[in-house]
Scaffold this motif. Structure first.
Motif, PDB file in Angstrom:
ATOM      1  N   ALA A   1      22.032  47.380  62.949  1.00 30.75           N
ATOM      2  CA  ALA A   1      20.994  46.109  62.846  1.00 30.75           C
ATOM      3  C   ALA A   1      19.714  45.831  63.864  1.00 30.75           C
ATOM      4  CB  ALA A   1      21.869  45.261  63.522  1.00 30.75           C
ATOM      5  N   GLY A   2      19.593  46.214  65.334  1.00 36.95           N
ATOM      6  CA  GLY A   2      18.480  46.221  66.575  1.00 36.95           C
ATOM      7  C   GLY A   2      17.509  46.870  65.818  1.00 36.95           C
ATOM      8  N   ARG A   3      17.570  48.270  65.668  1.00 35.33           N
ATOM      9  CA  ARG A   3      16.695  49.865  65.585  1.00 35.33           C
ATOM     10  C   ARG A   3      15.979  49.097  64.630  1.00 35.33           C
ATOM     11  NH1 ARG A   3      15.969  54.442  67.727  1.00 35.33           N
ATOM     12  NH2 ARG A   3      18.007  54.162  68.517  1.00 35.33           N
ATOM     13  N   LEU A   4      16.513  49.273  63.084  1.00 38.26           N
ATOM     14  CA  LEU A   4      16.287  48.893  61.093  1.00 38.26           C
ATOM     15  C   LEU A   4      15.204  46.947  61.715  1.00 38.26           C
ATOM     16  CD1 LEU A   4      18.961  49.462  59.590  1.00 38.26           C
ATOM     17  CD2 LEU A   4      16.808  51.042  59.613  1.00 38.26           C
ATOM     18  N   LEU A   5      15.436  46.675  61.842  1.00 37.61           N
ATOM     19  CA  LEU A   5      14.819  44.879  62.392  1.00 37.61           C
ATOM     20  C   LEU A   5      13.495  45.400  63.127  1.00 37.61           C
ATOM     21  CD1 LEU A   5      17.882  42.637  62.092  1.00 37.61           C
ATOM     22  CD2 LEU A   5      15.744  43.111  60.772  1.00 37.61           C
ATOM     23  N   GLY A   6      14.047  45.913  64.341  1.00 44.37           N
ATOM     24  CA  GLY A   6      12.910  45.935  64.842  1.00 44.37           C
ATOM     25  C   GLY A   6      11.494  47.290  64.500  1.00 44.37           C
ATOM     26  N   ARG A   7      12.462  48.234  63.603  1.00 43.93           N
ATOM     27  CA  ARG A   7      10.998  48.907  63.754  1.00 43.93           C
ATOM     28  C   ARG A   7      10.272  47.970  62.252  1.00 43.93           C
ATOM     29  NH1 ARG A   7      14.043  54.654  60.573  1.00 43.93           N
ATOM     30  NH2 ARG A   7      13.547  54.857  62.838  1.00 43.93           N
ATOM     31  N   GLN A   8      11.026  47.221  61.139  1.00 45.16           N
ATOM     32  CA  GLN A   8      10.666  46.409  60.037  1.00 45.16           C
ATOM     33  C   GLN A   8       9.066  45.608  60.871  1.00 45.16           C
ATOM     34  OE1 GLN A   8      10.845  46.228  57.141  1.00 45.16           O
ATOM     35  NE2 GLN A   8       9.121  44.346  56.846  1.00 45.16           N
ATOM     36  N   ALA A   9      10.025  44.709  62.145  1.00 48.70           N
ATOM     37  CA  ALA A   9       8.777  43.713  63.004  1.00 48.70           C
ATOM     38  C   ALA A   9       7.869  44.608  63.721  1.00 48.70           C
ATOM     39  CB  ALA A   9      10.110  42.975  64.059  1.00 48.70           C
ATOM     40  N   PHE A  10       7.414  45.610  63.439  1.00 46.01           N
ATOM     41  CA  PHE A  10       6.822  45.695  64.715  1.00 46.01           C
ATOM     42  C   PHE A  10       6.172  46.793  64.439  1.00 46.01           C
ATOM     43  CE2 PHE A  10       9.653  44.267  67.931  1.00 46.01           C
ATOM     44  CZ  PHE A  10       9.450  43.105  68.277  1.00 46.01           C
TER      45      PHE A  10
ATOM     46  N   GLN B   1       2.781  38.627  62.535  1.00 42.87           N
ATOM     47  CA  GLN B   1       3.211  37.200  61.093  1.00 42.87           C
ATOM     48  C   GLN B   1       3.123  36.353  62.161  1.00 42.87           C
ATOM     49  OE1 GLN B   1       1.638  37.437  57.849  1.00 42.87           O
ATOM     50  NE2 GLN B   1       1.035  39.246  58.110  1.00 42.87           N
ATOM     51  N   GLY B   2       3.849  36.298  63.080  1.00 46.55           N
ATOM     52  CA  GLY B   2       4.791  35.660  63.965  1.00 46.55           C
ATOM     53  C   GLY B   2       5.898  34.627  63.566  1.00 46.55           C
ATOM     54  N   GLU B   3       6.661  35.120  62.483  1.00 46.76           N
ATOM     55  CA  GLU B   3       7.671  34.383  62.230  1.00 46.76           C
ATOM     56  C   GLU B   3       9.323  35.037  63.407  1.00 46.76           C
ATOM     57  OE1 GLU B   3       9.952  32.492  61.263  1.00 46.76           O
ATOM     58  OE2 GLU B   3       8.258  32.018  60.068  1.00 46.76           O
ATOM     59  N   PRO B   4       9.331  34.046  64.608  1.00 43.44           N
ATOM     60  CA  PRO B   4      10.260  34.053  64.990  1.00 43.44           C
ATOM     61  C   PRO B   4      12.247  33.834  64.367  1.00 43.44           C
ATOM     62  CG  PRO B   4       9.479  31.643  65.621  1.00 43.44           C
ATOM     63  CD  PRO B   4       8.710  32.295  64.017  1.00 43.44           C
ATOM     64  N   LEU B   5      12.432  33.773  63.900  1.00 46.97           N
ATOM     65  CA  LEU B   5      13.352  33.444  62.812  1.00 46.97           C
ATOM     66  C   LEU B   5      13.732  34.820  63.157  1.00 46.97           C
ATOM     67  CD1 LEU B   5      12.953  30.653  60.562  1.00 46.97           C
ATOM     68  CD2 LEU B   5      13.946  30.342  63.264  1.00 46.97           C
ATOM     69  N   LEU B   6      13.215  35.945  62.340  1.00 44.64           N
ATOM     70  CA  LEU B   6      13.742  36.999  63.006  1.00 44.64           C
ATOM     71  C   LEU B   6      15.221  37.144  63.371  1.00 44.64           C
ATOM     72  CD1 LEU B   6      14.222  39.701  61.801  1.00 44.64           C
ATOM     73  CD2 LEU B   6      12.895  40.647  63.726  1.00 44.64           C
ATOM     74  N   ALA B   7      14.917  36.520  65.026  1.00 47.43           N
ATOM     75  CA  ALA B   7      16.311  36.555  65.958  1.00 47.43           C
ATOM     76  C   ALA B   7      17.487  36.036  65.271  1.00 47.43           C
ATOM     77  CB  ALA B   7      15.789  36.234  66.450  1.00 47.43           C
ATOM     78  N   LEU B   8      17.363  35.160  64.020  1.00 47.47           N
ATOM     79  CA  LEU B   8      18.349  34.124  64.096  1.00 47.47           C
ATOM     80  C   LEU B   8      18.986  35.259  63.169  1.00 47.47           C
ATOM     81  CD1 LEU B   8      17.863  30.963  63.686  1.00 47.47           C
ATOM     82  CD2 LEU B   8      18.794  31.564  65.194  1.00 47.47           C
ATOM     83  N   ALA B   9      17.935  35.831  61.932  1.00 42.69           N
ATOM     84  CA  ALA B   9      18.163  37.245  61.008  1.00 42.69           C
ATOM     85  C   ALA B   9      19.111  38.147  61.475  1.00 42.69           C
ATOM     86  CB  ALA B   9      16.844  37.545  59.915  1.00 42.69           C
ATOM     87  N   ALA B  10      18.851  38.668  62.522  1.00 47.34           N
ATOM     88  CA  ALA B  10      18.999  39.755  63.540  1.00 47.34           C
ATOM     89  C   ALA B  10      20.823  38.995  63.779  1.00 47.34           C
ATOM     90  CB  ALA B  10      18.737  40.323  64.374  1.00 47.34           C
ATOM     91  N   LEU B  11      20.779  38.328  64.291  1.00 48.74           N
ATOM     92  CA  LEU B  11      22.083  37.421  65.230  1.00 48.74           C
ATOM     93  C   LEU B  11      23.678  37.979  63.350  1.00 48.74           C
ATOM     94  CD1 LEU B  11      22.958  34.675  66.811  1.00 48.74           C
ATOM     95  CD2 LEU B  11      24.004  34.699  65.138  1.00 48.74           C
ATOM     96  N   MET B  12      23.032  37.473  62.723  1.00 50.47           N
ATOM     97  CA  MET B  12      23.584  37.162  61.609  1.00 50.47           C
ATOM     98  C   MET B  12      24.059  38.407  61.066  1.00 50.47           C
ATOM     99  SD  MET B  12      22.289  33.502  59.666  1.00 50.47           S
ATOM    100  CE  MET B  12      21.860  31.705  60.542  1.00 50.47           C
ATOM    101  N   ALA B  13      23.067  39.468  60.851  1.00 56.80           N
ATOM    102  CA  ALA B  13      23.693  40.262  59.785  1.00 56.80           C
ATOM    103  C   ALA B  13      24.374  40.803  60.959  1.00 56.80           C
ATOM    104  CB  ALA B  13      22.005  41.294  59.665  1.00 56.80           C
ATOM    105  N   ALA B  14      23.844  41.693  62.270  1.00 53.93           N
ATOM    106  CA  ALA B  14      24.795  42.421  63.292  1.00 53.93           C
ATOM    107  C   ALA B  14      25.924  40.867  62.706  1.00 53.93           C
ATOM    108  CB  ALA B  14      24.165  42.108  65.122  1.00 53.93           C
TER     109      ALA B  14
END
Length: 445
Positions: A231-240, A252-265
């Motif tokens: 999950a961390g690798r896929l979302l990191g690739r998506q974000a950066f 885009q500067g949307e920091p809610l990815l952290a919460l999405a990552a939390l829930m997905a993992a």
């Protein structure tokens, strides 16, 4: 309690939570200490008598609130750790040496010692004693902010040549060790909680022992690491590194990815049977490593940090209120003795032994001198994680002496908040000052 009173009290408490970190940053008083005290004062108000604060009346609610609080904190500490772990690098393994020692030696020793004391001195059944040991063993990522690393270091935060003293925690093995330990052992305590539940259910055989080792210890931990890492690798690739600018969330500067990552993992790990707590921490550290210097890392951490403050505020206020409404009613000499033994003897001795035997050279990353080993051994903060594990266990199995367990665990959390809260600021200030005076930073390797 009327709606207006509830909103007024929550508003005042939230204002207090915002101000406290600045007010208490240089004094020997931690924000959790004040919040518990405020909760006790609120609990003494007549309007609070209309609400039941017995955790046994709200097991499901207590479980989910404490669960989410720990999850948010795990994501926060994972994003804050700057020392990335490379599986294929032996040097990386050695730099994380204090963490492996705390997890593999200190935590099992703590569980064993509390279990023995609970069975031999407190007269608990072996299963209940083991449950108490498992509940109290993990250190807490929620209430240990005074002895943990700060926000993630990014390129715009890197100190100039003359500013090395601004952020002494960056090369601080004490804060790193305590942060990483708290991030991982909240998930690694689960096998022992499950073992206690299996014993409480009865009929535990040798075959069940094999299943416990194979599935609850090895299988579920492995699944958590795999799901969290993926999950961390896929979302990191998506974000950066997404090909489309629109999908590159860091730009885009949307920091809610952290919460999405939390829930997905967490959701993914729980679906396949892994330990969700461990998966969230692994996901956070993997996401942190995907692009270390980007300011987006700080933005994600800031969102999680604010949410953690809100959840911690809620839990500590309710804990303080419950203390004035009978939560400590079943406290006795056994509770007091076990708690004092845990925070003053068991954890410090187990931590010291694990860090001192065949210790890594103190001049290297991951090496601790005598004073640093004492600090890491002592500051094993107990907190919200213990409340969650007890709520989880009592929701899944009938536990004899549940009233006494709630009083004991709540007392242990409060003692830890007070003792570690009073000592953390002066102790860390002294260690930071000594480090600056020595002028020596770890040399790596």
């Amino acid at each position: 309690m009327t709606t207006g009173v509830v909103y007024l009290l929550l508003g005042l408490a939230l204002l207090l939570a915002i101000v406290l970190p600045q007010v208490t940053s240089r004094v020997a008083i931690s924000p959790p200490m004040v919040l518990v005290g405020v909760g006790m004062l609120i609990g003494l108000l007549p309007v609070s008598d209309t609400v039941s604060l017995d955790p046994q009346d709200h097991r499901t609610l207590v479980t989910h609130v404490t669960e989410f609080t720990v999850l948010v904190s795990l994501m926060g500490v994972g994003l804050a750790i700057d020392r990335h772990f490379h599986v294929a690098s032996w040097s990386s393994w050695r730099k994380w040496s204090p963490v492996w020692r705390l997890l593999a030696i200190t935590m099992p020793l703590t569980i064993g010692a509390v279990t023995l004391l609970g069975w031999w001195a407190a007269g608990l059944t072996p299963a209940v004693a083991l449950l108490l040991g498992a509940v109290l063993a993990p250190t807490d990522p929620v209430l240990a902010s005074d002895v943990q690393v700060g926000e993630p270091l990014t390129e715009d935060l890197e100190p100039d040549d003359g500013d090395e003293e601004e952020r002494p925690e960056e090369d601080d093995d004490i804060r790193f060790s305590l942060t990483a330990e708290a991030g991982m052992n909240d998930g690694l305590a689960f096998p022992f909680v499950h073992l206690a539940l299996l014993l409480l259910a009865g009929g535990f055989t040798l075959a069940d022992a094999g299943e416990w080792i194979g599935w609850y210890v090895v299988g579920k931990i492995a699944l958590a690491v795999l799901v969290g890492g993926a999950a961390g690798r896929l979302l990191g690739r998506q974000a950066f590194r997404a090909r489309s600018d629109v999908l590159r969330l860091a730009d885009q500067g949307e920091p809610l990815l952290a919460l999405a990552a939390l829930m997905a993992a967490y959701g993914g790990a729980e679906l396949v049977g892994g330990y969700g707590f461990l998966a969230v921490f692994v996901c956070a550290t993997t996401l942190r490593a995907s692009e270390r210097g980007h300011s987006y890392q700080r933005a994600m951490h800031a969102v999680v940090d604010r949410l953690e403050r809100l959840m911690t505020l809620l839990v500590l206020l309710l804990l303080g209120m419950a203390m004035t409404h009978g939560l400590l009613e079943h406290l006795d000499w056994r509770s007091i003795g076990l708690t004092l033994a845990l925070v003053l003897v068991v954890r410090p001795v187990a931590g010291w032994l694990s860090l001192s035997v065949a210790a890594r050279d103190e001049d290297l990353d991951g090496g601790l001198d005598r004073g640093e080993r004492l600090a890491v051994a002592f500051f094993g903060v107990r907190g919200v994680g213990s409340l969650y594990y007890l709520a989880y266990a009592t929701s899944h199995e009938h536990v004899p002496g549940e009233d006494w367990l709630w009083s004991t665990v709540a007392f242990a959390v409060v003692v830890s908040v007070l003792l570690h809260g009073v000592t953390a600021t002066p102790a860390m200030a002294r260690l930071d000052a000594r480090r600056r005076e020595s002028g020596s930073a770890p040399s790596g390797g």
